[in-house]
Design an enzyme around this catalytic site. Structure first.
Site, short mmCIF file in Angstrom:
data_model
loop_
_atom_site.label_atom_id
_atom_site.label_comp_id
_atom_site.label_asym_id
_atom_site.label_seq_id
_atom_site.Cartn_x
_atom_site.Cartn_y
_atom_site.Cartn_z
N ARG A 1 0.89 -1.18 0.00
CA ARG A 1 0.00 0.00 0.00
C ARG A 1 0.91 1.21 0.00
O ARG A 1 1.66 1.44 0.96
CB ARG A 1 -0.91 -0.02 1.24
CG ARG A 1 -1.69 1.27 1.42
CD ARG A 1 -2.82 1.16 2.41
NE ARG A 1 -3.95 0.46 1.82
CZ ARG A 1 -5.20 0.52 2.30
NH1 ARG A 1 -5.46 1.23 3.38
NH2 ARG A 1 -6.17 -0.14 1.72
N CYS B 1 -16.62 1.60 -0.02
CA CYS B 1 -15.46 0.76 0.28
C CYS B 1 -15.08 0.81 1.75
O CYS B 1 -14.39 -0.09 2.23
CB CYS B 1 -14.28 1.19 -0.60
SG CYS B 1 -13.87 2.93 -0.44
N1 CP Z 1 -11.48 -0.31 1.93
C1 CP Z 1 -10.22 -0.42 2.37
O1 CP Z 1 -9.25 -0.63 1.64
O2 CP Z 1 -10.11 -0.32 3.71
P1 CP Z 1 -8.74 -0.14 4.50
O3 CP Z 1 -8.16 1.17 4.10
O4 CP Z 1 -9.15 -0.16 5.95
O5 CP Z 1 -7.83 -1.27 4.15
N1 NVA Z 2 -9.92 6.71 -1.74
C1 NVA Z 2 -9.64 6.18 -0.42
C2 NVA Z 2 -9.92 4.71 -0.38
C3 NVA Z 2 -9.78 4.09 0.98
C4 NVA Z 2 -10.03 2.63 0.98
C5 NVA Z 2 -8.21 6.50 -0.05
O1 NVA Z 2 -7.32 6.38 -0.91
O2 NVA Z 2 -7.96 6.86 1.09
#
Ligand code: CP
Ligand code: NVA
Length: 316
Positions: A114, A275
């Site tokens: 991430r 989400c």
């Molecule tokens: N929706 C999602 O990716 O949640 P997190 O940021 O908690 O992983």
């Molecule tokens: N668009 C959001 C999605 C979180 C799951 C972000 O990048 O923070």
């Protein structure tokens, strides 16, 4: 890279940085595996399909669902996940991205990353000897969309021909949804303020995939956009890393809230998705989030089943 041919190639050893790393047939197969794994999980049937395998989780940003689904998923598949915090890894700061890729890749079977910059997952993929999975970047969040499509399929029994309206920021979620919709022959309308529309490059890429099968529309009028939609999807107005813009965005996006008034223009049984995490009172009201139409917690649970399916396809 756009997968133009329709066949299911072996997915083993491949990266998953974008929805376009799968073709339509592979996406369908992956969702079938997710359904199978969900049934096995619910019935308590052991399914140690990744016994002895290891997964590294390299996260530059916070996470609940993504981290937990991959961690629990690996455990249920008979393998093990190892979380590495930003303080430990210091991706591109303490250590060069390419060196991190080679070191972690020499000890584990796959890496979920991430990252702040999409170019970092691309560099990890270039230098890692094992598959890289995009656990969210500024450009895409493809793992989330696998769970979203599974949730829609569970509800409607199919994906092709449905209409989804996504309302809010043309961000990472919007991008992966546009591409996922195109691969699934699902019609999608993105409703965003003029200055917050999704990347034109991604819209063009999706239109190329969807050609002749479904439509990809981008507009700014919420009422026009949601008309006749089977699904309404929203996400936070300020993503992780954009916190300092939150106040400004609250004003710009005020007319883009998913509330009872907007739902009036949709089918009475339209499915509400988010989400998560959600900011109640901003992009979605408490009443809609908690309503019968909302399947956001089923959607969150489906992260587990979808991520397990992805791991099975990439690692076995
Ligand atoms: N929706 C999602 O990716 O949640 P997190 O940021 O908690 O992983
Ligand atoms: N668009 C959001 C999605 C979180 C799951 C972000 O990048 O923070």
């Amino acid at each position: 890279m756009i997968q133009t041919h329709e066949g299911v190639r072996g997915m083993k050893g491949r990266d998953f940085l974008s929805m376009t790393d799968l073709n339509s047939a592979e996406l369908t197969q992956l969702l079938e595996t997710a359904t199978e794994l969900k049934a096995q999980t619910k019935s308590g049937q052991p399914h140690h399909r990744l016994a002895g395998k290891t997964l590294a989780l390299v996260f530059e940003k916070p996470s609940l669902r993504t981290r937990l689904s991959f961690d629990v998923g690996m455990f249920q598949l008979g393998g093990r996940a190892f979380y590495l915090s930003p303080q430990e890894v210091g991706l591109g700061k303490r250590e060069a991205v390419r060196d991190v890729a080679r070191v972690i890749g020499s000890m584990t079977d796959a890496i979920v990353a991430r990252v702040n910059r999409h170019s970092d997952v691309e560099e990890l993929a270039q230098f890692s000897p094992v598959p890289i999975i995009n656990g969210l970047s500024d450009l895409e969040h493809p793992c989330q969309v696998l769970a979203d499509l599974l949730t829609i399929k569970e509800r409607f029994g199919q994906l092709a021909g449905l209409k989804m309206a996504y309302i809010g920021d043309g961000n990472n979620m919007a991008h992966s949804l546009i591409l996922g919709a195109a691969l699934s022959k699902l019609n999608i309308t993105i409703i965003a303020p003029p200055d917050y529309r999704p990347s034109e490059k991604i819209v063009a890429q999706a239109r190329e995939i969807a050609a002749g099968h479904s439509t990809i529309e981008v507009l700014s009028d919420p009422v026009l956009g949601v008309r006749g939609a089977d699904i309404i999807y929203t996400d936070v107005w300020a993503s992780m890393g954009q916190e300092e813009e939150a106040e400004e965005r609250r004003v710009i996006f005020a007319a883009y809230q998913v509330n009872d008034n907007l739902l009036e223009y949709m089918r009475p049984d339209a499915l509400v998705l988010h989400c998560l995490p959600a900011h109640r009172g901003d992009e979605i009201t408490e009443a809609v989030l908690e309503s019968k139409q909302s399947s956001v917690f089923q959607q969150a649970e489906n992260r587990l089943h979808a991520q397990k399916a992805l791991l099975v396809h990439l690692l076995s």
